[in-house]
Design an enzyme around this catalytic site. Structure first.
Site, PDB file in Angstrom:
ATOM      1  N   ILE A  33       8.676 -37.075 -28.498  1.00 37.11           N
ATOM      2  CA  ILE A  33       8.309 -36.150 -29.582  1.00 37.11           C
ATOM      3  C   ILE A  33       6.853 -36.373 -29.993  1.00 37.11           C
ATOM      4  O   ILE A  33       6.072 -35.419 -30.119  1.00 37.11           O
ATOM      5  CB  ILE A  33       9.276 -36.328 -30.777  1.00 37.11           C
TER       6      ILE A  33
ATOM      7  N   HIS B 126       4.115 -21.612   0.940  1.00 40.91           N
ATOM      8  CA  HIS B 126       2.690 -21.887   0.775  1.00 40.91           C
ATOM      9  C   HIS B 126       2.016 -20.680   0.141  1.00 40.91           C
ATOM     10  O   HIS B 126       2.282 -19.556   0.552  1.00 40.91           O
ATOM     11  CB  HIS B 126       2.023 -22.178   2.128  1.00 40.91           C
TER      12      HIS B 126
ATOM     13  N   THR C 299      28.189 -33.276 -32.365  1.00 44.34           N
ATOM     14  CA  THR C 299      27.457 -33.062 -33.619  1.00 44.34           C
ATOM     15  C   THR C 299      25.981 -33.452 -33.550  1.00 44.34           C
ATOM     16  O   THR C 299      25.270 -33.339 -34.558  1.00 44.34           O
ATOM     17  CB  THR C 299      28.142 -33.832 -34.768  1.00 44.34           C
TER      18      THR C 299
ATOM     19  N   MET D 290      19.773 -38.699 -24.829  1.00 35.68           N
ATOM     20  CA  MET D 290      19.497 -37.682 -25.847  1.00 35.68           C
ATOM     21  C   MET D 290      18.674 -36.544 -25.254  1.00 35.68           C
ATOM     22  O   MET D 290      17.471 -36.422 -25.496  1.00 35.68           O
ATOM     23  CB  MET D 290      18.808 -38.321 -27.039  1.00 35.68           C
ATOM     24  N   LEU D 291      19.351 -35.729 -24.470  1.00 38.38           N
ATOM     25  CA  LEU D 291      18.704 -34.609 -23.797  1.00 38.38           C
ATOM     26  C   LEU D 291      19.669 -33.429 -23.824  1.00 38.38           C
ATOM     27  O   LEU D 291      20.865 -33.610 -23.585  1.00 38.38           O
ATOM     28  CB  LEU D 291      18.419 -34.955 -22.336  1.00 38.38           C
ATOM     29  N   ALA D 292      19.138 -32.226 -24.083  1.00 38.58           N
ATOM     30  CA  ALA D 292      20.002 -31.044 -24.174  1.00 38.58           C
ATOM     31  C   ALA D 292      20.792 -30.844 -22.879  1.00 38.58           C
ATOM     32  O   ALA D 292      22.001 -30.570 -22.908  1.00 38.58           O
ATOM     33  CB  ALA D 292      19.143 -29.811 -24.465  1.00 38.58           C
TER      34      ALA D 292
ATOM     35  N   GLY E  60      25.822 -25.253 -39.509  1.00 36.27           N
ATOM     36  CA  GLY E  60      24.473 -24.683 -39.609  1.00 36.27           C
ATOM     37  C   GLY E  60      24.358 -23.478 -38.691  1.00 36.27           C
ATOM     38  O   GLY E  60      25.255 -22.649 -38.610  1.00 36.27           O
TER      39      GLY E  60
ATOM     40  N   LYS F 235       8.512 -25.556 -27.413  1.00 34.40           N
ATOM     41  CA  LYS F 235       7.957 -24.881 -26.225  1.00 34.40           C
ATOM     42  C   LYS F 235       7.254 -23.590 -26.626  1.00 34.40           C
ATOM     43  O   LYS F 235       6.286 -23.174 -25.988  1.00 34.40           O
ATOM     44  CB  LYS F 235       9.051 -24.595 -25.189  1.00 34.40           C
TER      45      LYS F 235
ATOM     46  N   GLY G  35      33.136 -29.374 -39.657  1.00 37.30           N
ATOM     47  CA  GLY G  35      34.451 -29.813 -39.184  1.00 37.30           C
ATOM     48  C   GLY G  35      34.744 -31.219 -39.676  1.00 37.30           C
ATOM     49  O   GLY G  35      33.915 -32.120 -39.522  1.00 37.30           O
TER      50      GLY G  35
END
Ligand code: NAI
Length: 452
Positions: free
Chosen positions: A151, A441, A110, A315-317, A33, A48, A90
């Site tokens: 999500i 500060h 993947t 499951m975190l970038a 993709g 974001k 692949g």
């Protein structure tokens, strides 16, 4: 022949490819993709962009611009680093070969895709996953979100601000179970005050004519919606890789099992007599596996690794990125000190919530002694000046202002505050050392040293 093949150009795969190529490895990266994976194309970055747009229309307009700019940047970086990018899926033909390219080391990166509930009516055209929600060009009047996980909460927050009537239906009693229960409750109550309806402890049973049917306290109920977001988790992408040819047996819906260094290569099977659970072993030893090359069985016997969402760990970038760096270091024979157990995470609602380290309940369950120190945004000068007084910080450490264990935050820029705590926890510092660190500060991060 490459030194390293990577399948998947999400944040795990492309960062590993860049790092490896810059270290002198010959890298082939397969991507079917767009480069950037879920995070850049349909995840962190577009969401974001939504959070930081003033209106739904502005978000819809800005999203493709932001994504395309970043995607172009990644492609340029890969080209400049000399990574061979192959725009194909692949597929393994053996443990060293993908689409005719051979390498000693292979990384599977993947990713994952949304998991849809297998309920009646799930094929209703009003039902979308997070990718589908980001493709809408008109704002839903009534949005029902199934699942108050990361999500669900992020989209509930932003679509309510844009003007949708938002209802969230969640199976558990509280949202976001990895957060301290009181912080999760504060966040939910804050969103409730803004006008979002939550049905907690409610199990969705089906969808009929745009109505989400659920059971709460033994009673059948329904929510009407013109768009229904299914945000009930993600599943690893393991299909279509021909993993069997590589000798890898995925663990059902949990993904590709890996060891502490994210190595997925099959271990040599123990003789059945030595196996503590002979019945289980006989199930996992498929005929394909019996014919596997043995790990370390000679020249060219490299390793296969699985990083990021596909191994189902975190499951975190940013987890995927660091796992990739660690694997490349292993391949290069470099020892690093990445502490994967210190994994911060943020929920980009408005205001945010973020955490690093175990929740209070987890520490109690593990019998770990700790003391908890709290700080409040309303006592912080910068928060008052920003009119962001709704927020709290919880810092836990070993007794006597000792080694920091965890930090959970609700409030504006919670992610940045948790990032600072992450640095201290990673370096095994104490609350005393944090308190003795000079803070600029006025800043929100002063809340960390103002905890009592
Ligand atoms: P999740 O696992 O965080 O939450 C899914 C929720 O759906 C759970 O609370 C669950 O109890 C609920 N649920 C499941 N079946 C249900 C039913 N029949 N009725 C009612 N509720 C039901 O999954 P989510 O939010 O889809 O996120 C997927 C993954 O992506 C997570 O691992 C998350 O950490 C990651 N992610 C992280 C982000 C971040 O770090 N900011 C942003 C987006 C995703």
């Amino acid at each position: 022949m490459s030194d390293l093949i990577i399948i998947g150009a999400g944040p795990g795969g492309y960062k590993a490819a860049l790092y490896a190529a810059r270290q002198g490895l010959k890298v082939t990266l397969f991507e079917e993709g767009h480069v950037g994976g879920t995070c850049l194309n349909v995840g962190c970055i577009p969401t974001k962009t939504y959070v930081h747009s003033r209106s739904f229309d502005e978000a819809v307009e800005r999203q493709p611009q932001v994504v395309e700019q970043l995607r172009g940047g990644v492609e340029t970086l890969l080209a400049n680093a000399g990574v061979t990018l192959v725009r194909e899926r692949g597929v393994f033909s053996d443990a060293h070969t993908v689409n005719g390219v051979t390498a000693k080391h292979i990384i599977i990166a993947t990713g994952s895709r949304p998991k849809m509930l297998p309920i009646e009516g799930a094929d209703d055209p009003r039902v979308v996953d997070s990718t589908g929600l980001l493709q809408l060009t008109t704002l839903p009047r009534k949005l029902c979100i199934i699942g108050a996980g990361v999500i669900g909460m992020e989209f509930a927050s932003v679509f309510q601000r844009y003007g949708s009537e938002v209802t969230v239906v969640e199976y558990l009693k509280e949202c976001l179970p990895m957060l301290d229960a009181d912080i999760a409750k504060r966040l939910r109550k804050n969103l409730e005050k803004r006008g979002i309806t939550f049905h907690m402890g409610a199990a969705v049973k089906g969808i009929a004519d745009g109505r989400v049917l659920f059971e709460q306290k033994g009673k059948e109920q329904a929510v009407e919606a013109d768009v229904i977001l299914m945000a009930t988790g993600r599943r690893p992408n393991i299909e279509g890789l021909n993993l069997a040819a590589a000798g890898i047996t995925p663990d059902g819906r949990a993904g590709i099992p890996v060891d502490e260094h994210f190595k997925a290569s099959p271990l040599p099977a123990p003789p059945l007599g030595e196996c503590p659970n002979a019945a289980a072993a006989s199930v996992s030893l498929s005929s394909e596996n019996e014919a596997l090359p043995q790990r370390g069985s000679g020249e060219g016997a490299g390793d296969i690794y699985a990083i990021g969402d596909v191994n189902g760990r975190q499951m975190l970038a940013h987890a995927a990125e660091m796992q990739g760096i660690h694997v490349v270091n292993r391949i290069l024979g470099i020892t690093d000190d990445i502490r994967f157990e210190v994994m911060p995470a943020a929920i980009f609602t408005e205001p945010e919530a973020a955490l690093v380290g175990p929740s209070e309940d987890q520490l109690k369950a593990e019998g770990i002694e700790f003391e908890c120190h709290k700080g409040f945004y309303r006592a912080n000068g910068k928060a008052l000046a920003m009119a962001e007084t709704e927020g709290m910080v919880k810092l836990r450490c070993e007794p006597g202002e000792g080694r920091l264990l965890s930090c959970h935050v609700f409030g504006a820029h919670a992610a940045d505050i948790v990032q600072e705590a992450t640095a201290f926890i990673t370096l095994r510092a104490s609350l005393r050392q944090l308190r003795q660190t000079v803070h600029i500060h006025p800043t929100l991060s002063e809340v960390l040293i103002e905890v009592s």
